[in-house]
Design a protein around this motif. Sequence first.
Motif, PDB file in Angstrom:
ATOM      1  N   ALA A  41     -37.219  84.508 112.767  1.00 42.88           N
ATOM      2  CA  ALA A  41     -37.615  85.389 113.873  1.00 42.88           C
ATOM      3  C   ALA A  41     -38.157  86.674 113.258  1.00 42.88           C
ATOM      4  CB  ALA A  41     -36.419  85.682 114.773  1.00 42.88           C
ATOM      5  N   ASP A  42     -39.459  86.878 113.404  1.00 41.43           N
ATOM      6  CA  ASP A  42     -40.151  88.025 112.816  1.00 41.43           C
ATOM      7  C   ASP A  42     -40.187  89.112 113.890  1.00 41.43           C
ATOM      8  OD1 ASP A  42     -41.648  89.635 111.182  1.00 41.43           O
ATOM      9  OD2 ASP A  42     -43.472  88.412 111.281  1.00 41.43           O
ATOM     10  N   GLN A  43     -39.149  89.923 113.883  1.00 42.01           N
ATOM     11  CA  GLN A  43     -38.820  90.789 115.019  1.00 42.01           C
ATOM     12  C   GLN A  43     -39.954  91.699 115.471  1.00 42.01           C
ATOM     13  OE1 GLN A  43     -35.279  93.385 114.530  1.00 42.01           O
ATOM     14  NE2 GLN A  43     -36.544  94.933 115.483  1.00 42.01           N
TER      15      GLN A  43
ATOM     16  N   ASN B   2     -43.009  91.723 114.772  1.00 33.44           N
ATOM     17  CA  ASN B   2     -44.289  91.059 115.040  1.00 33.44           C
ATOM     18  C   ASN B   2     -44.216  90.147 116.265  1.00 33.44           C
ATOM     19  OD1 ASN B   2     -45.937  92.145 112.957  1.00 33.44           O
ATOM     20  ND2 ASN B   2     -44.896  90.829 111.463  1.00 33.44           N
ATOM     21  N   HIS B   3     -43.051  90.081 116.901  1.00 31.76           N
ATOM     22  CA  HIS B   3     -42.890  89.327 118.155  1.00 31.76           C
ATOM     23  C   HIS B   3     -43.363  87.885 118.007  1.00 31.76           C
ATOM     24  CE1 HIS B   3     -42.133  93.348 119.641  1.00 31.76           C
ATOM     25  NE2 HIS B   3     -43.330  93.712 119.216  1.00 31.76           N
ATOM     26  N   ARG B   4     -42.864  87.247 116.919  1.00 31.54           N
ATOM     27  CA  ARG B   4     -43.280  85.867 116.644  1.00 31.54           C
ATOM     28  C   ARG B   4     -42.178  85.136 115.881  1.00 31.54           C
ATOM     29  NH1 ARG B   4     -47.837  87.470 111.977  1.00 31.54           N
ATOM     30  NH2 ARG B   4     -46.335  87.968 110.311  1.00 31.54           N
ATOM     31  N   VAL B   5     -42.272  83.812 115.885  1.00 33.32           N
ATOM     32  CA  VAL B   5     -41.413  82.981 115.038  1.00 33.32           C
ATOM     33  C   VAL B   5     -42.320  82.277 114.040  1.00 33.32           C
ATOM     34  CG1 VAL B   5     -39.837  81.001 114.953  1.00 33.32           C
ATOM     35  CG2 VAL B   5     -39.664  82.660 116.831  1.00 33.32           C
ATOM     36  N   MET B   6     -41.938  82.350 112.765  1.00 35.66           N
ATOM     37  CA  MET B   6     -42.759  81.782 111.692  1.00 35.66           C
ATOM     38  C   MET B   6     -42.047  80.629 111.005  1.00 35.66           C
ATOM     39  SD  MET B   6     -44.608  84.994 109.867  1.00 35.66           S
ATOM     40  CE  MET B   6     -45.975  83.977 109.304  1.00 35.66           C
ATOM     41  N   ARG B   7     -42.866  79.767 110.432  1.00 35.35           N
ATOM     42  CA  ARG B   7     -42.359  78.654 109.621  1.00 35.35           C
ATOM     43  C   ARG B   7     -42.939  78.805 108.210  1.00 35.35           C
ATOM     44  NH1 ARG B   7     -43.854  72.843 111.815  1.00 35.35           N
ATOM     45  NH2 ARG B   7     -45.938  73.759 111.799  1.00 35.35           N
ATOM     46  N   TRP B   8     -42.063  78.708 107.215  1.00 37.78           N
ATOM     47  CA  TRP B   8     -42.472  78.774 105.814  1.00 37.78           C
ATOM     48  C   TRP B   8     -41.990  77.499 105.131  1.00 37.78           C
ATOM     49  CZ3 TRP B   8     -44.365  83.519 103.346  1.00 37.78           C
ATOM     50  CH2 TRP B   8     -44.551  84.569 104.252  1.00 37.78           C
ATOM     51  N   THR B   9     -42.923  76.686 104.664  1.00 37.14           N
ATOM     52  CA  THR B   9     -42.517  75.483 103.929  1.00 37.14           C
ATOM     53  C   THR B   9     -42.079  75.897 102.526  1.00 37.14           C
ATOM     54  OG1 THR B   9     -44.804  75.116 103.273  1.00 37.14           O
ATOM     55  CG2 THR B   9     -44.024  73.938 105.223  1.00 37.14           C
ATOM     56  N   GLN B  10     -41.300  75.036 101.884  1.00 37.58           N
ATOM     57  CA  GLN B  10     -40.773  75.349 100.564  1.00 37.58           C
ATOM     58  C   GLN B  10     -41.891  75.687  99.588  1.00 37.58           C
ATOM     59  OE1 GLN B  10     -38.061  72.073  99.810  1.00 37.58           O
ATOM     60  NE2 GLN B  10     -36.800  73.417  98.599  1.00 37.58           N
ATOM     61  N   GLY B  11     -41.764  76.830  98.917  1.00 40.46           N
ATOM     62  CA  GLY B  11     -42.739  77.222  97.904  1.00 40.46           C
ATOM     63  C   GLY B  11     -44.003  77.859  98.442  1.00 40.46           C
ATOM     64  N   ALA B  12     -44.127  77.951  99.770  1.00 36.32           N
ATOM     65  CA  ALA B  12     -45.364  78.502 100.360  1.00 36.32           C
ATOM     66  C   ALA B  12     -45.459  80.002 100.118  1.00 36.32           C
ATOM     67  CB  ALA B  12     -45.402  78.216 101.847  1.00 36.32           C
TER      68      ALA B  12
END
Length: 302
Positions: free
Chosen positions: A239-241, A243-253
């Motif tokens: 939860a990227d507070q 920035n009012h968004r939810v992000m996904r980070w794959t391993q190593g990205a």
Amino acid sequence: MFSLLVNIPANAKWSQNGVTIAGGNGQLYYPHGLVVDDDQTVVIADTENNRIMQWKNGDTTNGQVVAGGKGAGNEFNQLNQPTDVLIDKETDSLIICDQGNQRVVRWSRRSGTTQGEMLIDNIRCWGLAMDEQRYLYVSDWKKSEVRRYQLGEKNGTLVAGGNGDGGELSQLNFPAYLFVDWQQNVYISDRNNHRVMKWDKGAKEGIVVAGGQGAGSAWTQLYHPKGLFVDTLGTLYVADQENHRVMRWTQGAKEGTVIVGENGRGAGANQFNYPFGLSFDRHGNLYVADWGNNRVQRFSIG
């Protein structure tokens, strides 16, 4: 812990419009952390109401007070600005970061429970996690450290930070929420460093797995990250507070992708007003405590 077993396909997508499944009707006041049970019951730290609320799946109108709710205070039937909660299956109880009272308490989920019991005191806790061996992990935002406790133990073992506030790999600066994977690696939303850190079991320093490029809204950046979750592929959701968004980070990205939000701050079905807590149910549906809108949104997996 049931939450460790969430399989989410690498190419998963979520509906962009959330459905309010709790709050939004005056029943929540600045909710923080939340957890979803096997049957999609949602348990929420209702911070400014000094209580823990529970909503059963499908019952969007009436939440149930399951801990606190007797006003702010430090009696054992009270809470003071709780920020996080988890479910301990083994004892059928809730473990609560009672932040304003600088303690971690446990409340039985059995009906008729009117007060909690002390687990840890003198700790400026913010986030909680539990591993499969039932070790409890607690972030102390004041000391910028994370400790691991056997239930019943008072002092715990340092597992991350503890080297003062700072931005080095051995340091944290306001560790907020936590996630622990099946290998006892600890993920920490390092709020004031605008990054998520992963501390491998036994490591003296962490590695940056999201953000760490200063505060900002680029996809390489985070801005005051809060709730986080890791699926069985090792993909991180945060939860990227600000920035009012939810992000996904794959391993190593080196950069993440936005899975919901980033439509400006607001109260629309596709918007957030400072997202705080974040969790998934076992089907992969996403739940977000939308702090400024006093609601919990569910985004269905496609």
